[in-house]
Structures are given as C-alpha cells and as structure tokens.
Write a protein that holds these residues in place. Structure first.
Motif, PDB file in Angstrom:
ATOM      1  N   VAL A  60       0.934  -1.333   0.018  1.00 47.77           N
ATOM      2  CA  VAL A  60      -0.323   0.181   0.391  1.00 47.77           C
ATOM      3  C   VAL A  60       0.887   0.973   0.110  1.00 47.77           C
ATOM      4  CG1 VAL A  60      -2.016   0.993   1.429  1.00 47.77           C
ATOM      5  CG2 VAL A  60      -1.685  -1.467   1.288  1.00 47.77           C
ATOM      6  N   GLY A  62       0.546   5.444   0.368  1.00 49.93           N
ATOM      7  CA  GLY A  62       0.124   6.562   0.109  1.00 49.93           C
ATOM      8  C   GLY A  62       0.699   8.077  -1.278  1.00 49.93           C
ATOM      9  N   ALA A  63       1.619   9.003  -0.475  1.00 57.46           N
ATOM     10  CA  ALA A  63       2.021   9.964  -1.052  1.00 57.46           C
ATOM     11  C   ALA A  63       3.320   9.684  -1.245  1.00 57.46           C
ATOM     12  CB  ALA A  63       2.236  11.375  -0.598  1.00 57.46           C
ATOM     13  N   GLY A  64       4.023   8.151  -0.780  1.00 60.82           N
ATOM     14  CA  GLY A  64       4.872   7.357  -1.282  1.00 60.82           C
ATOM     15  C   GLY A  64       5.928   8.533  -0.297  1.00 60.82           C
ATOM     16  N   SER A  65       6.099   9.347   0.472  1.00 62.06           N
ATOM     17  CA  SER A  65       7.367  10.275   0.677  1.00 62.06           C
ATOM     18  C   SER A  65       8.343   9.684   2.215  1.00 62.06           C
ATOM     19  CB  SER A  65       6.315  11.675   1.547  1.00 62.06           C
ATOM     20  OG  SER A  65       5.223  11.538   2.979  1.00 62.06           O
ATOM     21  N   ASN A  66       7.883   8.882   1.433  1.00 64.54           N
ATOM     22  CA  ASN A  66       8.633   7.551   3.043  1.00 64.54           C
ATOM     23  C   ASN A  66       9.144   6.448   2.655  1.00 64.54           C
ATOM     24  OD1 ASN A  66       9.756   7.416   5.488  1.00 64.54           O
ATOM     25  ND2 ASN A  66       8.421   7.170   6.840  1.00 64.54           N
ATOM     26  N   THR A 128      -0.074  11.107   3.607  1.00 69.11           N
ATOM     27  CA  THR A 128      -1.203  11.632   3.452  1.00 69.11           C
ATOM     28  C   THR A 128      -1.473  10.842   4.877  1.00 69.11           C
ATOM     29  OG1 THR A 128      -1.373   9.211   3.001  1.00 69.11           O
ATOM     30  CG2 THR A 128      -2.304  10.214   0.882  1.00 69.11           C
ATOM     31  N   ALA A 132       0.417   8.610   7.363  1.00 70.76           N
ATOM     32  CA  ALA A 132       1.314   9.536   8.663  1.00 70.76           C
ATOM     33  C   ALA A 132       0.606   8.176   9.915  1.00 70.76           C
ATOM     34  CB  ALA A 132      -0.012  10.499   8.932  1.00 70.76           C
ATOM     35  N   ALA A 137       3.394   9.821  12.334  1.00 66.81           N
ATOM     36  CA  ALA A 137       4.189  10.493  11.339  1.00 66.81           C
ATOM     37  C   ALA A 137       4.472  12.135  12.840  1.00 66.81           C
ATOM     38  CB  ALA A 137       4.137  11.064  10.687  1.00 66.81           C
ATOM     39  N   GLY A 138       5.199  11.932  13.251  1.00 66.05           N
ATOM     40  CA  GLY A 138       5.426  13.601  14.373  1.00 66.05           C
ATOM     41  C   GLY A 138       5.992  14.412  13.983  1.00 66.05           C
ATOM     42  N   ARG A 173       7.450   6.250  15.492  1.00 66.44           N
ATOM     43  CA  ARG A 173       7.478   5.988  13.866  1.00 66.44           C
ATOM     44  C   ARG A 173       6.866   4.543  13.320  1.00 66.44           C
ATOM     45  NH1 ARG A 173       7.146  10.204  15.036  1.00 66.44           N
ATOM     46  NH2 ARG A 173       7.977  11.809  14.283  1.00 66.44           N
ATOM     47  N   ILE A 182      -4.820   0.565   6.457  1.00 74.04           N
ATOM     48  CA  ILE A 182      -6.185   1.430   6.621  1.00 74.04           C
ATOM     49  C   ILE A 182      -7.158   1.742   5.686  1.00 74.04           C
ATOM     50  CG2 ILE A 182      -5.686   3.443   8.309  1.00 74.04           C
ATOM     51  CD1 ILE A 182      -2.921   3.219   8.349  1.00 74.04           C
ATOM     52  N   ARG A 208      10.595  24.218  10.072  1.00 76.64           N
ATOM     53  CA  ARG A 208      10.798  23.061   9.443  1.00 76.64           C
ATOM     54  C   ARG A 208      11.519  24.049   7.866  1.00 76.64           C
ATOM     55  NH1 ARG A 208       8.387  18.213   8.228  1.00 76.64           N
ATOM     56  NH2 ARG A 208       7.314  18.359   9.488  1.00 76.64           N
TER      57      ARG A 208
HETATM   58  C1  FAD Z   1      11.161  16.707   2.912  1.00 73.66           C
HETATM   59  C2  FAD Z   1       9.650  15.229   4.137  1.00 73.66           C
HETATM   60  C3  FAD Z   1       9.268  15.861   5.731  1.00 73.66           C
HETATM   61  C4  FAD Z   1       9.465  15.107   6.101  1.00 73.66           C
HETATM   62  N1  FAD Z   1       9.028  15.020   8.104  1.00 73.66           N
HETATM   63  C5  FAD Z   1       8.619  14.506   8.203  1.00 73.66           C
HETATM   64  C6  FAD Z   1       8.044  14.953   9.787  1.00 73.66           C
HETATM   65  O1  FAD Z   1       8.639  15.284   9.977  1.00 73.66           O
HETATM   66  N2  FAD Z   1       7.830  13.352  11.023  1.00 73.66           N
HETATM   67  C7  FAD Z   1       7.997  12.294  10.016  1.00 73.66           C
HETATM   68  O2  FAD Z   1       6.986  11.409  11.061  1.00 73.66           O
HETATM   69  N3  FAD Z   1       8.032  12.265   8.655  1.00 73.66           N
HETATM   70  C8  FAD Z   1       8.291  12.856   7.967  1.00 73.66           C
HETATM   71  N4  FAD Z   1       8.087  12.559   6.632  1.00 73.66           N
HETATM   72  C9  FAD Z   1       8.442  11.348   5.831  1.00 73.66           C
HETATM   73  C10 FAD Z   1       6.507  11.087   5.625  1.00 73.66           C
HETATM   74  O3  FAD Z   1       6.504  11.783   4.772  1.00 73.66           O
HETATM   75  C11 FAD Z   1       5.381   9.925   6.969  1.00 73.66           C
HETATM   76  O4  FAD Z   1       5.800   9.652   7.106  1.00 73.66           O
HETATM   77  C12 FAD Z   1       4.440  10.448   5.705  1.00 73.66           C
HETATM   78  O5  FAD Z   1       3.511  10.283   6.914  1.00 73.66           O
HETATM   79  C13 FAD Z   1       3.570   8.969   4.824  1.00 73.66           C
HETATM   80  O6  FAD Z   1       2.876   9.241   4.546  1.00 73.66           O
HETATM   81  P1  FAD Z   1       2.779   8.255   2.834  1.00 73.66           P
HETATM   82  O7  FAD Z   1       1.006   8.463   3.256  1.00 73.66           O
HETATM   83  O8  FAD Z   1       3.900   9.616   1.805  1.00 73.66           O
HETATM   84  O9  FAD Z   1       2.682   7.281   3.625  1.00 73.66           O
HETATM   85  P2  FAD Z   1       3.666   6.295   2.613  1.00 73.66           P
HETATM   86  O10 FAD Z   1       5.103   6.744   2.457  1.00 73.66           O
HETATM   87  O11 FAD Z   1       3.495   6.280   1.109  1.00 73.66           O
HETATM   88  O12 FAD Z   1       4.037   5.188   3.231  1.00 73.66           O
HETATM   89  C14 FAD Z   1       4.713   4.663   4.834  1.00 73.66           C
HETATM   90  C15 FAD Z   1       4.371   3.377   4.895  1.00 73.66           C
HETATM   91  O13 FAD Z   1       3.184   3.404   5.700  1.00 73.66           O
HETATM   92  C16 FAD Z   1       2.098   2.159   4.360  1.00 73.66           C
HETATM   93  N5  FAD Z   1       0.520   2.922   4.359  1.00 73.66           N
HETATM   94  C17 FAD Z   1       0.794   3.922   3.136  1.00 73.66           C
HETATM   95  N6  FAD Z   1      -1.048   4.257   3.067  1.00 73.66           N
HETATM   96  C18 FAD Z   1      -0.936   3.076   4.165  1.00 73.66           C
HETATM   97  C19 FAD Z   1      -2.653   3.008   3.929  1.00 73.66           C
HETATM   98  N7  FAD Z   1      -3.706   3.577   3.907  1.00 73.66           N
HETATM   99  N8  FAD Z   1      -2.808   1.783   4.656  1.00 73.66           N
HETATM  100  C20 FAD Z   1      -1.581   0.837   5.306  1.00 73.66           C
HETATM  101  N9  FAD Z   1      -0.946   1.348   5.292  1.00 73.66           N
HETATM  102  C21 FAD Z   1      -0.438   2.116   4.848  1.00 73.66           C
HETATM  103  C22 FAD Z   1       2.692   1.941   3.271  1.00 73.66           C
HETATM  104  O14 FAD Z   1       2.711   0.875   2.961  1.00 73.66           O
HETATM  105  C23 FAD Z   1       4.848   2.417   3.935  1.00 73.66           C
HETATM  106  O15 FAD Z   1       4.850   1.357   4.942  1.00 73.66           O
HETATM  107  C24 FAD Z   1       8.850  13.606   5.369  1.00 73.66           C
HETATM  108  C25 FAD Z   1       9.348  13.131   4.996  1.00 73.66           C
HETATM  109  C26 FAD Z   1       9.153  14.146   3.772  1.00 73.66           C
HETATM  110  C27 FAD Z   1       9.820  13.780   1.915  1.00 73.66           C
END
Ligand code: FAD
Length: 296
Positions: A60, A62-66, A128, A132, A137-138, A173, A182, A208
């Motif tokens: 799965v 989300g926004a692919g940011s981790n 997303t 988060a 996330a935090g 985390r 989710i 930030r």
């Molecule tokens: C510039 C930058 C700054 C950042 N700062 C922070 C920060 O201050 N604090 C912090 O905690 N993080 C930070 N991050 C990391 C990231 O943005 C967070 O972890 C964010 O919450 C990930 O959300 P995402 O939707 O991109 O998840 P993704 O990267 O797409 O996925 C992350 C994980 O969540 C799982 N996932 C996603 N959606 C679902 C779903 N619907 N159901 C089940 N599992 C799911 C995925 O399988 C994967 O394991 C930062 C990233 C960047 C690029």
C-alpha cells in the motif's frame, strides 16, 4: 491465466509496469508489476481476493513520502487509495472522520478554515493520513497517535474492523497498522480560534523550512533517532554532510536527509545509508535503524 489479466475485472485505475519514481517523493524506483487504484471498497476487496488467489504481494502506498523503491522494480501490486471515496472528510464539531487517502495538507487547511487545533505540528509533512497513521508521523514532541480515537482497517482477506486506540501499538514511527489497509480514522481535535490555528501552522512551516532542504527530492529522515539522540547530529559528527555517492548526497543542512540530486538510484541511497550506519557505529557504537520503508 495471463499475468496481466489478473486484475482485469477490477474497476478503477490499473497500470502495468508503472515506474515507482512517479509515486515517491524521492523520485526513485523502477516499475511495479501492477499499480492499482480501486474505485471503492468493493473493488478493493475484489482486488485483494485476486491478489491472494494468484499469490501476488500487495504493497500500500500513500503519498510515497517515506518509501525507497528498488531500481529493478517490484514483483508486486502497488495499491493506492486515491479514488474519491478514499479522500472523504466528515464529522462535526471537533471530531473528524478522515479517509486514509486525504493528504495532511488538505486536512490542515480544513482545520484552519474550521478552527480546529491539534494537528498543526504535521504542517509540511508531505504524506496522507494513511501513511501518517502507519508511520505514527510527528515531531519529537508529538505524534499523530495523540489525536486518534479509532482506526478503521481492512485485513488482507477483505474483513473490515474498527480498532480502538488502545488496541493499536503506536510507537516511535511505528504503529503495527501496516499489516492492514487503513481505511479511515476518527481524530479528536480541539475547537480553537481560526487565526491561532493558522499562525501555529505557519510557525511550524517556518521552523521546517529553516531546518530542512526541500529543494531536492527526498523521503525526509532516513534513520530514526536513537534513544532521543538525533540521528542527523550523529551523522553530522561523522563528517558526512555533503557526502555524495552516484546521484545521491547526504544533505548539507540536515544530515539525516538524503537528497536525489537528479538521477539518483535506490542503490546510491542505500550505499550512503550503509556508510552512515557504519561510521556512526564505529564512532559512537550506535546502530541506526532506518525510518524509511525500503521496498525491494
Ligand atoms: C520533506 C519531508 C519531510 C518529512 N518530515 C517528516 C516529519 O517531520 N515527521 C515524520 O514523521 N515524517 C516525516 N516525513 C516522512 C513522511 O512524510 C511521513 O512518514 C508520512 O506520514 C508518510 O505518509 P505517506 O502517505 O507518504 O506514506 P507512504 O510513504 O506512501 O507509506 C509509508 C508507509 O505507510 C504505509 N501506508 C501508507 N498508506 C497506508 C494505508 N492506507 N494503509 C496501510 N498502510 C499504509 C505504507 O505501506 C508504508 O509502509 C517527511 C518526508 C519528507 C519527504
């Protein structure tokens, strides 16, 4: 059955050999065998059933940011909850039910408009709600778990359950929720003055911007902090700021960020991570643990 026909009956967006670099903030990653955005819950269930039947792993996104996705691609179905039904926000007063595909920036702009406080510390995190929650996330002082009442999830057999906060193993985390899909969560916020909410969001964004380099693609912090010690500081003390391998570099402003300088490969990022881990281990006898999800 021809492999490409496995998900043929699913309604929604379906792509084959979809480059993951299009779906990650790192802008890195080879093709996923399947990329699926089901239209609704029913289609999601059908998709899981088909994946199970043909033993196709589902990941799965989300926004692919981790996420760091492998250069050679993924023998998997990458699932994204991006259809309208997965982007709903409902609820009154200070309780919101937020679907997992909602971006944190949209959620925060609604909080600003309605005068709802509590989530401001998430400002600038490019994820997303689903991501988060999965990552809890935090910032060092607060995590999204602090605001959660319950989370509605689907397991990989298509069964839907609501998990109360106390049933979820939220940690630093981590949440244990990544074993589910989710769907949405109920968040308890606090009524507040709209102007104050706006100011707090702007303040977090300012902090930030001062600490991070967001001009190049990244996935945020690559390692978790170690027992309160900043992983970025430890890497910095090893003299690794600016260290470059291939198309990737350890950020000069924040040593826990790795930047894609343009044509970075996952392999370059992994080599930099190995180097940082080895140097920190040598100098401080501390083993850094990755924060980013490595998909390979
Ligand atoms: C510039 C930058 C700054 C950042 N700062 C922070 C920060 O201050 N604090 C912090 O905690 N993080 C930070 N991050 C990391 C990231 O943005 C967070 O972890 C964010 O919450 C990930 O959300 P995402 O939707 O991109 O998840 P993704 O990267 O797409 O996925 C992350 C994980 O969540 C799982 N996932 C996603 N959606 C679902 C779903 N619907 N159901 C089940 N599992 C799911 C995925 O399988 C994967 O394991 C930062 C990233 C960047 C690029």
């Amino acid at each position: 059955m021809v492999a490409d026909n496995v998900f043929k009956a699913i309604k929604g967006k379906i792509k084959f050999r979809e480059p993951m670099r299009r779906h990650t903030t790192f802008k890195i990653g080879g093709p996923a065998k399947y990329y699926l955005e089901p239209r609704d819950i029913r289609q999601l269930k059908l998709l899981l059933k088909a994946a199970k039947r043909y033993k196709i792993p589902v990941l799965v996104i989300g926004a692919g940011s981790n996420i760091l996705a492998a250069d050679q691609g993924l023998e998997a179905a990458v699932l994204r909850l991006a259809a309208t039904v997965f982007k709903k926000i409902s609820g009154r007063n200070n309780n919101l039910t937020v679907a997992s595909g909602v971006t944190l920036s949209r959620l925060l702009s609604l909080c600003r408009q309605r005068g709802l406080a509590g989530l401001e510390f998430l400002a600038g995190i490019p994820g997303t709600l689903g991501g988060a929650l999965a990552m809890n996330a935090g910032i060092p002082q607060k995590n999204i778990a602090d605001l959660v009442e319950d989370v509605r999830v689907m397991d990989y057999n298509g069964k839907i359950t609501t998990l109360k906060k106390k049933e979820i193993k939220f940690g630093y985390r981590s949440s244990g929720l990544a074993k589910y899909i989710i769907l949405n969560a109920r968040l308890r916020l606090t009524k507040a003055d709209k102007r104050q909410v706006k100011e707090r969001i702007e303040n977090y964004l300012r902090l930030r911007r001062a600490a991070q380099d967001n001009r190049r693609p990244s996935a945020g912090c690559v390692f978790k902090n170690h027992q309160g010690l900043s992983a970025g500081r430890l890497i910095d003390l090893c003299g690794l700021k600016g260290k470059r391998i291939g198309g990737a570099s350890i950020c000069g402003r924040h040593a826990n960020f790795i930047l894609n300088l343009g044509a970075a490969r996952a392999r370059d990022v992994l080599r930099l991570m190995d180097l940082a881990r080895a140097e920190v281990k040598k100098k401080f006898n501390i083993t850094l643990e990755p924060e980013i999800n490595i998909w390979q």
